[in-house]
Design a protein around this motif. Structure first.
Motif, PDB file in Angstrom:
ATOM      1  N   ASP A 282      20.805  -0.445 -26.078  1.00 61.50           N
ATOM      2  CA  ASP A 282      19.993  -0.279 -26.678  1.00 61.50           C
ATOM      3  C   ASP A 282      18.840   1.844 -26.922  1.00 61.50           C
ATOM      4  O   ASP A 282      18.368   1.058 -27.421  1.00 61.50           O
ATOM      5  N   GLU A 283      20.317   2.531 -26.366  1.00 61.34           N
ATOM      6  CA  GLU A 283      19.043   3.810 -27.328  1.00 61.34           C
ATOM      7  C   GLU A 283      19.899   3.976 -28.159  1.00 61.34           C
ATOM      8  O   GLU A 283      20.945   4.273 -28.572  1.00 61.34           O
TER       9      GLU A 283
ATOM     10  N   ASP B 112      26.339  -0.830 -22.239  1.00 62.44           N
ATOM     11  CA  ASP B 112      25.465  -0.288 -21.508  1.00 62.44           C
ATOM     12  C   ASP B 112      25.016  -0.783 -20.270  1.00 62.44           C
ATOM     13  O   ASP B 112      24.804  -2.509 -20.830  1.00 62.44           O
TER      14      ASP B 112
ATOM     15  N   GLY C 100      21.974  -0.500 -19.079  1.00 67.76           N
ATOM     16  CA  GLY C 100      20.473   0.236 -18.686  1.00 67.76           C
ATOM     17  C   GLY C 100      20.086  -0.908 -19.952  1.00 67.76           C
ATOM     18  O   GLY C 100      20.177  -0.020 -20.921  1.00 67.76           O
TER      19      GLY C 100
HETATM   20 CA    CA Z   1      20.285   1.944 -21.815  1.00 72.79          CA
END
Ligand code: CA
Length: 224
Positions: free
Chosen positions: A14-15, A57, A59
Motif C-alpha cells: 500500500d505504500e 507487504d 501491513g
Molecule cells: Ca504497508
C-alpha cells in the motif's frame, strides 16, 4: 515453452513509493509487475492463474497480510510468496515461514536483495522474458550471471552485475544517479552517496572504459 511471455509478479503493497520502486525494478528485470494496494485486490490478482509469484507487504489497509498469505496458501499451495516485513525479531520470522511464506525481506531492503529472492523462487520454473542480452560487443547472461565483452569474460561482483544488468535492460537510455541507486542499492539509500560513480568505474575497469558513458548533469548510459 513461452520464453517470450514475461512472468507475472503481483506486488501487494500500500505504500506507493515502495510499490513503484519494486514494480519498476521487476519490470527492468524482465518481469510483468502488477501492483495491488489492498489485500482484497492483491488476493484477487494473486489467485489469477497467470501469476507466478507474489511479493506481499504484511501491513495492509484492509485485510491483514497474514490473512492474505493464508488465503493464497489455501487456494494456490504452490504459488511462491515473498513477504516484506518491517519486523526483525526471530519469532516473527519463524511465524511467517510457518504461515507459509517461502521467503521474506526485512524493510528497508535493496532491490537487488529482493530480486535475488524472486529469482531463487522462480528458478525451477520458467525463466524471465530474456536471459541473454546482447548489445553490440557486450553479452550479459542474466541466468548465469556472466558478462562478456568482445569475447572476454569479466569477473563481476553481485552488485556490479546487477548494475550492468540494469544498464543492459535500458540500452541507449540515460539513467540518473537516483534511478540507479533505487534499482541497485535500495529506495532509502543515501542520495548523496557516490557509490554509483564508484561502481561505474569498476565496470569500466573490468569491461572497458567506454562500456558506460557519462552524460553530464543527467546520469549514465550504456551505448546501444
Ligand atoms: Ca504497508
Amino acid at each position: 515453452m513461452h520464453h517470450h511471455v514475461p512472468m507475472r509478479v503481483v506486488v501487494i503493497e500500500d505504500e506507493p513509493g515502495i510499490a513503484s520502486f519494486v514494480s519498476q525494478g521487476l519490470s527492468a528485470a524482465g518481469y510483468q509487475a502488477v501492483v495491488a494496494s489492498t489485500g482484497a485486490e492483491g488476493l484477487a490478482e494473486g489467485l489469477d492463474p497467470s501469476t507466478s509469484l507474489v511479493v506481499l507487504d504484511l501491513g495492509l489497509p484492509d485485510i491483514g497480510g497474514d490473512q492474505v498469505l493464508a488465503a493464497l496458501r489455501r487456494k494456490r499451495p504452490d504459488l511462491p510468496v515473498i513477504v516484506l516485513t518491517a519486523s526483525t525479531g526471530v519469532p516473527d520470522r519463524v511465524r511467517l515461514l510457518d504461515a507459509g511464506a517461502d521467503d521474506y525481506v526485512t524493510k528497508p531492503f535493496s532491490f537487488a536483495e529482493l530480486l535475488a529472492r524472486v529469482r531463487a523462487r522462480l528458478r525451477s520454473g520458467q525463466q524471465a522474458s530474456s536471459t541473454v542480452i546482447t548489445i553490440g560487443e557486450l553479452t550479459v547472461d542474466v541466468a548465469r550471471r556472466t558478462a562478456t565483452r568482445a569475447g572476454a569474460t569479466a569477473e563481476l561482483s553481485a552488485r556490479e552485475f546487477t548494475l550492468l544488468e540494469v544498464f543492459a535492460r535500458h540500452p541507449g537510455q540515460v539513467l540518473s544517479q537516483q534511478q540507479l541507486l533505487d534499482l541497485v542499492w535500495g529506495y532509502d539509500f543515501d542520495p548523496g552517496s557516490n557509490v554509483v560513480e564508484v561502481y561505474v568505474a569498476y565496470l569500466r575497469r573490468k569491461l572497458g572504459s567506454d562500456v558506460v558513458q557519462t552524460v553530464r548533469g543527467a546520469g549514465y548510459r550504456l551505448p546501444s
